[in-house]
Structures are given as structure tokens and as C-alpha cells.
Design a protein around this motif. Structure first.
Motif, PDB file in Angstrom:
ATOM      1  N   ASN A  31       6.950  11.909  -1.201  1.00 14.31           N
ATOM      2  CA  ASN A  31       8.098  12.815  -1.282  1.00 14.31           C
ATOM      3  C   ASN A  31       8.696  12.829  -2.694  1.00 14.31           C
ATOM      4  O   ASN A  31       9.253  13.836  -3.132  1.00 14.31           O
ATOM      5  N   ILE A  88      10.676   0.995  -2.825  1.00 14.29           N
ATOM      6  CA  ILE A  88      11.478   2.090  -3.387  1.00 14.29           C
ATOM      7  C   ILE A  88      12.567   2.443  -2.361  1.00 14.29           C
ATOM      8  O   ILE A  88      12.299   3.142  -1.379  1.00 14.29           O
ATOM      9  N   ARG A  97       0.826  -1.202   0.000  1.00  9.48           N
ATOM     10  CA  ARG A  97       0.000   0.000   0.000  1.00  9.48           C
ATOM     11  C   ARG A  97       0.864   1.257   0.000  1.00  9.48           C
ATOM     12  O   ARG A  97       1.762   1.406   0.833  1.00  9.48           O
ATOM     13  N   TYR A  98       0.553   2.170  -0.939  1.00  9.15           N
ATOM     14  CA  TYR A  98       1.344   3.375  -1.151  1.00  9.15           C
ATOM     15  C   TYR A  98       0.499   4.597  -0.773  1.00  9.15           C
ATOM     16  O   TYR A  98      -0.599   4.771  -1.288  1.00  9.15           O
ATOM     17  N   VAL A 151      15.570   4.119  -0.352  1.00 12.33           N
ATOM     18  CA  VAL A 151      16.048   5.495  -0.168  1.00 12.33           C
ATOM     19  C   VAL A 151      17.346   5.441   0.637  1.00 12.33           C
ATOM     20  O   VAL A 151      17.444   4.711   1.628  1.00 12.33           O
ATOM     21  N   GLN A 190       8.165   4.709   0.389  1.00 10.18           N
ATOM     22  CA  GLN A 190       7.139   3.933  -0.310  1.00 10.18           C
ATOM     23  C   GLN A 190       7.623   2.492  -0.470  1.00 10.18           C
ATOM     24  O   GLN A 190       8.826   2.265  -0.681  1.00 10.18           O
ATOM     25  N   PRO A 191       6.721   1.513  -0.390  1.00  5.05           N
ATOM     26  CA  PRO A 191       7.149   0.110  -0.470  1.00  5.05           C
ATOM     27  C   PRO A 191       7.942  -0.179  -1.744  1.00  5.05           C
ATOM     28  O   PRO A 191       7.554   0.250  -2.832  1.00  5.05           O
ATOM     29  N   HIS A 217      10.680  12.483   8.849  1.00  2.00           N
ATOM     30  CA  HIS A 217      10.729  13.552   7.858  1.00  2.00           C
ATOM     31  C   HIS A 217      10.633  13.045   6.424  1.00  2.00           C
ATOM     32  O   HIS A 217      10.367  13.814   5.516  1.00  2.00           O
ATOM     33  N   ARG A 218      10.884  11.769   6.222  1.00  2.00           N
ATOM     34  CA  ARG A 218      10.894  11.235   4.856  1.00  2.00           C
ATOM     35  C   ARG A 218       9.981  10.017   4.779  1.00  2.00           C
ATOM     36  O   ARG A 218      10.178   9.033   5.504  1.00  2.00           O
ATOM     37  N   GLN A 219       8.988  10.090   3.893  1.00  2.00           N
ATOM     38  CA  GLN A 219       8.131   8.920   3.682  1.00  2.00           C
ATOM     39  C   GLN A 219       8.846   7.916   2.800  1.00  2.00           C
ATOM     40  O   GLN A 219       9.510   8.298   1.826  1.00  2.00           O
ATOM     41  N   ARG A 256      18.553   2.528  -6.526  1.00  2.00           N
ATOM     42  CA  ARG A 256      18.074   1.254  -7.091  1.00  2.00           C
ATOM     43  C   ARG A 256      18.472   0.085  -6.208  1.00  2.00           C
ATOM     44  O   ARG A 256      19.431   0.170  -5.502  1.00  2.00           O
ATOM     45  N   GLN A 264       5.872  -3.227   3.141  1.00  8.84           N
ATOM     46  CA  GLN A 264       4.443  -3.478   2.976  1.00  8.84           C
ATOM     47  C   GLN A 264       3.606  -2.228   2.752  1.00  8.84           C
ATOM     48  O   GLN A 264       2.759  -2.206   1.864  1.00  8.84           O
ATOM     49  N   THR A 265       3.832  -1.221   3.590  1.00  8.45           N
ATOM     50  CA  THR A 265       3.047   0.015   3.469  1.00  8.45           C
ATOM     51  C   THR A 265       4.002   1.209   3.561  1.00  8.45           C
ATOM     52  O   THR A 265       5.146   1.068   3.991  1.00  8.45           O
ATOM     53  N   THR A 266       3.482   2.364   3.179  1.00  7.40           N
ATOM     54  CA  THR A 266       4.268   3.584   3.324  1.00  7.40           C
ATOM     55  C   THR A 266       4.586   3.795   4.800  1.00  7.40           C
ATOM     56  O   THR A 266       3.718   3.651   5.661  1.00  7.40           O
ATOM     57  N   VAL A 282      16.317   8.532  -3.778  1.00 12.91           N
ATOM     58  CA  VAL A 282      15.899   7.188  -4.195  1.00 12.91           C
ATOM     59  C   VAL A 282      17.065   6.523  -4.898  1.00 12.91           C
ATOM     60  O   VAL A 282      17.785   7.151  -5.666  1.00 12.91           O
TER      61      VAL A 282
END
Lengths: 186, 196
Positions: free
Chosen positions: A128, B131, A122-123, B133, B128-129, B124-126, B196, B92-94, B194
Motif C-alpha cells: 500500500n 512499519i 517477510r514483506y 500504521v 508490512q513488518p 483493506h490495508r496491508q 514512526r 513477522q510477515t505482511t 505510516v
């Protein structure tokens, strides 16, 4: 001469002697179980994401005091910023979900919008990775200052790893917990 | 008399069993401690909700968020700044990294500094599953503690009871710390990006 029959009265049995204690034990045990059970139930009721409300007829979901429909989910075409095409981090793809609401002005105040992929990940909206792109901040209410209308549309932007496919959009409003709306991508 | 003696013996036995259970039950701090997954530098540590990999460590006696020569935001220290480069990916989730700390050989915990805006931690930084960082976390520690640090990071910012936590011992030598202290330069905290 009077005849004496039998001895002293028979001693009552253990159950009879302790009957009031045993009777009192039943509500005492029940009370001991009710408190933790109620705590667990309250935790469940207060945690969003526990009970799914799925799409009904015509693609609409009745959720709380309103209805929601997922119009479309497409790869986002980001608008240029100061004449330059916006960039997203390599290995990611921006997505846009368009949602239609039939709800009062404050029905979905403070909602959370998530995009779910085919693996169930889930996103959250407003990532950001899209900072600096000209995208609207996603919400579930009418834009500030907009003319009140019974039906309104909003857009939510997300990023997912490249090659990942969206499966559904989730709308979560904390005060409606544990229910959440899940609108599948057509 | 015999039934009364029996009842008394049962009470004593019950109290004895209760005492044994009580003394064997962990206290609240122990029972609710974080679920720690330990790893090594350079290898991903999977704590279920996220993966963390410590990529490197550097140090300085001054740090800043900006490379501009006119920037007055540099922070000095009587100890040493330790900057840990971490790769984090939500599974799994943000989510975000709510807390980071380092523990020294004496068991003292130093939280990520609040003397400068931390770009990666303190939510401070979200993330995402899927991805990843990469970013840096800054800690201010005494010089004699800098060569014995273990990094800990968790999702929850405040209440870390029973939370998933990654733990990685940092390979920092005494010579490296001496080098950081001798260098008068300012280390600029890298922005999360981000990868890889």
C-alpha cells in the motif's frame, strides 16, 4: 475293568480364548491412527511454505514446471508522477527485485512474491505504501498481451523499514505447496 | 459367578470414568476460543503476529470518509458512532487486520461497521513488518452501551477460532457519550498512515 486316566480337558488360557479379538485389535488400532496421520499429512501438503527449494547451479531454481533466477535486488528508484518525484512514507525504503523466468505461460499463475530480510521477516510485493507510484504490479507470468517467450523478466516492488537489508526472495505458488522457491540475494 | 461380577464391575467403572472425562472436557466453543492478549489503552499489546496500541477514542452521531461539504456519504445513527484510533504493526510477515469488534458490559459483540468503507480493517490495508500504521475503526453501538466497551482485533476476518486476538478496554465515560450525542457535527474517519 477300564482304567480312567486324567480329569476333564484343561481350560484353554486367556490368550488362546481371546486370540481372534487380539488379532482384530491390530488392524483396528492401525486404522485409528491412519486417519489422523493422513489428515495431518494432507494439511502439511496443502500449506505453502513447508519445504524450501533453494538456488542451484547458475542461480536457477527448478520449481514446479519452470525455472526461476533472481537477477538483482536493489533500492528502487521511483519514476516521477506527473512531473513530481514520488514520495514514500518516512522511515521506509522501497526495494525492487528483478526476476527471470523460464516457464510456460501459466506455470506460476497466482504466485506470491515476498522479500525476506536478514531477520527472516517477510514483506509482500505491491505494498500500500507505493500506491500512487508508477510501479508495475508484480506477477510471475508474462504481462497480459505480451508475445509468448520461453524466457521473460518481471519486477516486484516492496517497502521495508529504513536500514533493513534484504536476504532473499521467496516465490510461493499455492498449487505447488508445500514447496516454495527461495532465491538468496547475492 | 465371580468373574462375571468382576467384568460387570469393570464395565461400570469404565463408564463412570468416561462420564467424568466427558463432563470435564471443554465444549468446542471453549476449546477453540481465540488466544486473547489483554492490554490497556496507550500501551502496545503483543499478540505474536502483530502489535496493537489503542491511541484514543472519539464519537459522533454522523461519520463520513470525506471532508468535502458536498459529500453525501455521511452516515447517521440512532445510537452513537465510536471511532477508535489504533496503531498496528505486523511483526513477522505482511498481514492485515481482518476483524475488529467491541464487546459491551452485557457481553454483546458489535462488529466494525460495514455501513461505511473501513480503511484499516476488513483486510483493506496491508501491514508490512516493522512499519507501524495508524488509523481509525468505526463502530455503531447503542448509546447505553458506549461507556462499557472493550475493543478486540484479530488478523483472521471470518473464522477467528484459535486466532491471536488483542483486547483493550476503552476508557469512555457517560459524560463523553452525552457530549458526542449533543454534537451535531460529522466525524471524518482518518485514513491510515505510516507512522514512526
Amino acid at each position: 475293568m477300564t482304567e480312567v486316566t486324567g480329569g476333564p480337558p484343561a481350560e484353554p488360557g486367556w490368550l488362546r480364548r481371546n486370540r481372534w479379538g487380539l488379532i482384530a485389535l491390530v488392524p483396528a488400532l492401525a486404522a485409528g491412527l491412519v486417519v489422523p496421520a493422513k489428515n495431518a499429512y494432507d494439511t502439511y501438503q496443502g500449506t505453502p511454505g513447508g519445504r524450501q527449494i533453494s538456488t542451484g547451479s547458475g542461480g536457477w531454481v527448478s520449481y514446479g514446471a519452470g525455472r526461476i533466477r533472481l537477477v538483482e535486488v536493489t533500492q528502487a528508484k521511483l519514476k516521477p508522477v506527473f512531473g513530481r518525484p514520488p514520495t514514500v512514507p518516512p522511515g521506509t525504503t522501497p526495494w525492487r527485485a528483478k526476476l527471470l523466468f523460464r516457464a510456460g505461460a501459466e506455470a506460476y499463475l497466482g504466485c506470491k512474491i515476498e522479500l525476506e530480510d536478514t531477520r527472516g521477516r517477510r514483506y509482500a510485493a505491491n505494498p500500500n505504501e507505493l500506491n500512487g507510484a508508477r510501479v508495475s504490479y508484480a506477477g510471475c507470468t508474462l504481462d497480459y498481451g505480451a508475445t509468448p517467450a520461453p524466457e521473460y523478466e518481471t519486477e516486484a516492488y516492496f517497502v521495508m523499514p529504513a536500514g533493513t537489508r534484504p536476504a532473499a526472495v521467496r516465490i510461493i505458488v499455492r498449487v505447488l505447496a508445500p514447496r516454495y522457491a527461495r532465491l538468496t540475494v547475492g | 459367578v465371580t468373574p462375571r461380577l468382576g467384568a460387570a464391575a469393570l464395565i461400570v467403572a469404565a463408564l463412570a470414568v468416561g462420564t467424568v472425562i466427558e463432563s470435564g472436557t471443554p465444549d468446542t466453543d471453549t476449546a477453540e476460543r481465540p488466544f486473547i492478549t489483554r492490554g490497556t489503552m496507550g500501551k502496545p499489546v503483543d499478540v505474536h503476529t502483530f502489535d496493537a496500541t489503542v491511541l484514543g477514542v472519539r464519537g459522533a452521531t454522523k461519520i463520513s470518509r470525506s471532508q468535502r461539504p458536498t459529500d453525501k456519504g455521511a452516515r447517521d445513527t440512532g445510537g452513537v458512532w465510536v471511532l477508535v484510533r489504533v496503531r498496528v504493526v505486523a511483526t513477522q510477515t505482511t498481514m492485515s487486520v481482518g476483524w475488529a469488534g467491541v464487546v459491551d458490559r452485557r457481553g454483546r459483540t458489535f462488529h466494525a461497521t460495514t455501513r461505511i468503507d473501513q480503511p484499516l480493517v476488513a483486510s483493506h490495508r496491508q501491514l508490512q513488518p516493522g512499519i507501524p500504521v495508524v488509523g481509525e475503526v468505526a463502530f455503531e453501538v447503542p448509546r447505553d452501551a458506549a461507556d462499557s466497551l472493550t475493543l478486540q482485533i484479530a488478523e483472521k476476518p471470518l473464522d477467528r477460532r484459535m486466532s491471536a486476538m488483542a483486547e483493550v478496554p476503552l476508557r469512555i465515560t457517560k459524560a463523553a457519550v452525552d457530549g458526542w450525542v449533543a454534537d451535531a457535527g460529522t466525524a471524518v474517519l482518518t485514513e491510515p498512515e505510516v507512522t514512526r
